[in-house]
Design a protein around this motif. Structure first.
Motif, PDB file in Angstrom:
ATOM      1  N   GLN A 202      29.216 -35.624  -9.819  1.00  0.00           N
ATOM      2  CA  GLN A 202      29.932 -35.286 -10.997  1.00  0.00           C
ATOM      3  C   GLN A 202      31.578 -35.533 -10.362  1.00  0.00           C
ATOM      4  OE1 GLN A 202      29.277 -34.828 -14.217  1.00  0.00           O
ATOM      5  NE2 GLN A 202      27.180 -35.465 -13.367  1.00  0.00           N
TER       6      GLN A 202
ATOM      7  N   ARG B  25      24.960 -31.061 -14.986  1.00  0.00           N
ATOM      8  CA  ARG B  25      25.891 -32.034 -15.720  1.00  0.00           C
ATOM      9  C   ARG B  25      26.288 -31.158 -17.309  1.00  0.00           C
ATOM     10  NH1 ARG B  25      20.840 -35.576 -14.136  1.00  0.00           N
ATOM     11  NH2 ARG B  25      21.643 -36.412 -12.116  1.00  0.00           N
TER      12      ARG B  25
ATOM     13  N   PHE C  13      29.137 -29.014 -16.503  1.00  0.00           N
ATOM     14  CA  PHE C  13      30.390 -29.631 -16.266  1.00  0.00           C
ATOM     15  C   PHE C  13      30.921 -30.388 -17.547  1.00  0.00           C
ATOM     16  CE2 PHE C  13      31.927 -30.613 -11.997  1.00  0.00           C
ATOM     17  CZ  PHE C  13      30.753 -29.880 -11.295  1.00  0.00           C
TER      18      PHE C  13
ATOM     19  N   ALA D  63      29.297 -39.432 -13.697  1.00  0.00           N
ATOM     20  CA  ALA D  63      29.878 -38.288 -14.038  1.00  0.00           C
ATOM     21  C   ALA D  63      30.029 -38.093 -15.659  1.00  0.00           C
ATOM     22  CB  ALA D  63      31.277 -38.424 -13.290  1.00  0.00           C
TER      23      ALA D  63
END
Lengths: 168, 557
Positions: B16, B143, B146, B177
């Motif tokens: 990320q 993920r 984020f 990312a």
């Protein structure tokens, strides 16, 4: 102050109810009834909230619900265009002298006798929440032993479903 | 390839784009720390002295860069020590991911050693949080965390990972990312209506906040201000968006805002609020706030619209995109009568300017201004020094004023300064007070061991100055527990931590000390004595209106 009925589709996951009620608590929303159950599809649970407050607060409640990632859709249900019902069990002490009167009132409210002994009776009443309040008020002249209510559930009238509206 | 949960955590962080994490190890996060050891070539870990410091550092890192700050802690007390840091980030909409260890799944719920329900505790102070129930969902959970942290109105997200999940093996495939979720703009018809309202106004005022930073909407906002000939003011979170000396910028709003800025907003007939809240510290008495103005509010967070004040036009959407759609509809106008009013407010404000000689807050910070580069991050703690810094320091570039606004966290400063210094590599200034500094000063150890270029300026008045100010004004000078009278020798203290510093009590000595501080490579502390009776002025009393502004000491009588 108005009463609003709000249906909330949430991800059917552990802890979601806690997230919703925790938000209501910390923002001091005045919730008079809240129910949750699984739905016709396994991904979603459906929460029905009865909220008392002003229009601006209702908007705030809906906006805050949408900030929870587990909340998928929120829909306000108008009283006219929806069916709202709640189930109540009410246990009354029943002496011979009042038995007939109580049963007559029960019939008046379409209540069903689901348990009956010499000393007591349990009535099951299904109606909207305010009517249930009226039944309780009416029964106060007798001896109420226990009350248990499910909270309100609500569906919109007609063939449209909340998931269809969500996907529009 | 099968990896352990701990390796998946670290690999996903790297995937990320995370190059540095802040944290503190402990029993239930040992596996992750073992992975950090093995992947230390790809990701750096900054060890704090206390988890709170690590959380503030991740926050400072995020504020300085706009990227997601990451903090790691163990279960139990490690996790609870993060709480103040997470809450601080939540109230100021800072993107952060906190990862905590927890006891193994089979021991959850038994009050095991160092077990705590951290997802329950952080429910109201995170955008969302996760208790990871299986190693298969771990990478995607990180993920998603984020993505949530950076999307819409940013904020902190916590992931709690039981020890057995860290040990369990699972297939891991690296991914790109994540990007923020799709940005939305307000509806065209609403934008048109808002533009009509602006076009019809005679006295428009732009009131902006941290949302302009989050949405990178500075250019669009300045274009709007030029087109409609409007002055601008900001909440504290909006400071550094516009250069302090920008001709249209009147300064900060609110309880300790600039006179001209507060007065202009009060006299406006149209307030254009951009990425900002109508917080109680800004509006005072909400019944009397800007009663003659139409309020246009643009914010990404729908729950902020019409939350505290009645708004004529509430536009939900990404600020940058919405302004881009709004700009073609607003008419270019000169509003010279309004500008004449603004000039008058500025002159009135100037009359109240502090022109005293000596070690006044204004003179101390004016000296500091001479050392600041355009990109110098300025971090504060909370209290009088924070308001003085907000009032007197000169800012040039966005993300260079880092301060705890919403939560008002004393002790935020040193951790956040560490994060900002790590993130930017710039000489970083921490302006603090003796009260705030004493709360978390153990992080000096972190700053020294990382050799961070920190200039720490303590405005030392020996009292809890803001508390004292309120006690002077509203509690008949009963100084209950606000006189610190500590015998702490701050210079000896920083030496004990392994860095240098000096104590000053006049401006000449301060100048020399600043010379030394800005030349020093590592942290350098300046303990600057100021009077205990300095006030932060002007002051809008709590619940008051612009008519109640206290502009000079003695006004309150």
């Amino acid at each position: 102050m108005n009463r609003y009925t709000v249906a909330v589709l949430v991800r059917n996951q552990f802890g979601v109810l806690n997230r919703v009620t925790s938000m209501f608590r910390r923002r001091q929303f005045n919730i008079s009834s809240l129910t949750v159950s699984e739905t016709e599809v396994p991904e979603y649970s459906r929460i029905t909230v009865l909220f008392d407050g002003a229009e601006m607060q209702k908007q705030q409640l809906i906006s805050q619900l949408y900030k929870l990632p587990d909340v998928c859709f929120v829909r306000e249900l108008s009283p006219k265009a929806s069916v709202s019902l709640e189930l109540m069990l009410i246990k009354l002490e029943l002496s011979q002298s009042v038995r007939d009167t109580v049963l007559a009132i029960a019939r008046e409210f379409d209540a069903k006798v689901v348990d009956s002994t010499e000393a007591s009776v349990i009535l099951q009443v299904t109606a909207d929440s305010r009517q249930l309040d009226a039944v309780i008020d009416r029964m106060r002249e007798f001896s109420i032993l226990e009350i248990c209510r499910t909270g309100c559930v609500s569906l919109e009238k007609g063939s449209t479903t909340i998931r269809e509206i969500m996907n529009q | 390839m099968k990896l352990s949960g701990a390796d998946i955590i670290v690999k996903t962080l790297i995937e990320q784009g995370c190059d540095v994490v802040f944290g503190y190890p402990g029993g239930q996060i040992l596996d992750v720390y073992d992975s950090l050891y093995r992947f230390s070539g790809e990701i750096r870990h900054i060890l704090s002295a206390h988890e709170q410091g690590a959380a503030h550092a991740a926050d400072g890192y995020a504020r300085a860069t706009g990227r997601v700050g990451v903090v790691i802690a163990t279960s139990g007390p490690g996790a609870t020590n993060l709480v103040t840091g997470i809450a601080t980030a939540y109230l100021d909409s800072v993107p952060m991911v906190a990862i905590t260890g927890n006891v193994m799944t089979s021991q959850i719920g038994y009050d095991s050693f160092q077990e705590i329900d951290i997802t329950g505790i952080t429910l109201p102070i995170t955008k969302h949080n996760y208790f990871v129930g299986s190693v298969e969902e771990l990478a995607d959970t990180i993920r998603e965390a984020f993505q949530l942290a950076m999307s819409g109105r940013p904020g902190p997200v916590l992931i709690d990972v039981p020890k057995d999940i860290q040990k369990a093996l699972c297939e891991y495939t690296p991914q790109e990312a994540v990007c923020p979720l799709e940005k939305r703009t307000a509806k065209d018809v609403r934008i048109q209506a808002a533009a009509d309202c602006i076009n019809a106004s005679k006295r428009p005022f732009i009131y902006f906040g941290g949302g302009v930073i989050a949405s990178d909407a500075r250019q669009e906002m300045l274009e709007l201000a030029e087109t409609i000939d409007a002055p601008m003011g900001c909440s504290m979170m909006g400071l550094s968006v516009v250069p302090t000396n920008h001709p249209r910028f009147l300064g900060m709003q609110g309880m300790h805002g600039h006179y001209a800025s507060s007065t202009a907003m009060h006299n406006a007939d149209c307030i254009i609020a951009l990425g900002v809240r109508f917080n109680d510290r800004v509006i005072g008495d909400k019944e009397k706030f800007a009663v003659n103005a139409n309020i246009i509010h643009i914010d990404i967070d729908g729950s902020e619209l019409s939350k505290t004040v009645m708004e004529a036009h509430s536009l939900r959407g990404d600020l940058k995109l919405t302004l881009q759609k709004l700009l073609p509809f607003v008419e270019e106008k000169n509003r010279s009568d309004w500008q004449a009013d603004i000039e008058r407010f500025k002159q009135e404000g100037a009359l109240y300017a502090d022109s005293r000689q000596g070690v006044t807050p204004k003179n101390v910070l004016s000296l500091l201004n001479g050392y600041l580069q355009d990109n110098t991050p300025i971090v504060t703690d909370v209290g009088q020094h924070q308001m003085w810094a907000a009032q007197y320091l000169r800012f040039k570039n966005s993300r260079r004023f880092i301060s705890s606004g919403g939560l008002g966290t004393m002790g935020f400063g040193i951790g956040a300064a560490i994060g900002a210094a790590v993130a930017t590599g710039e000489k970083t200034v921490l302006v603090t007070g003796d009260g705030s500094f004493a709360m978390t000063l153990q992080e000096l150890a972190t700053a020294v061991s990382c050799r961070l270029p920190l200039v720490i300026l303590i405005m030392n008045n020996g009292v809890l100055g803001m508390v004292r100010q309120w006690q002077t004004l509203f509690f008949d000078k009963r100084y209950s527990n606000s006189v610190l009278d500590k015998k702490t020798d701050n210079v000896a203290l920083i030496r004990a931590f392994g860095a240098e510093g000096e104590k000053v009590s006049d401006l000449e000595a301060l100048q020399k000390a600043l010379d030394n501080a800005f030349r020093a490579e590592g942290p350098y502390l300046i303990d600057c004595a100021i009077s205990q009776d300095e006030f932060v002025l002007p002051m809008l009393p709590p619940g008051g209106t612009v008519d109640d502004i206290i502009v000079k000491a003695g006004d309150e009588a």
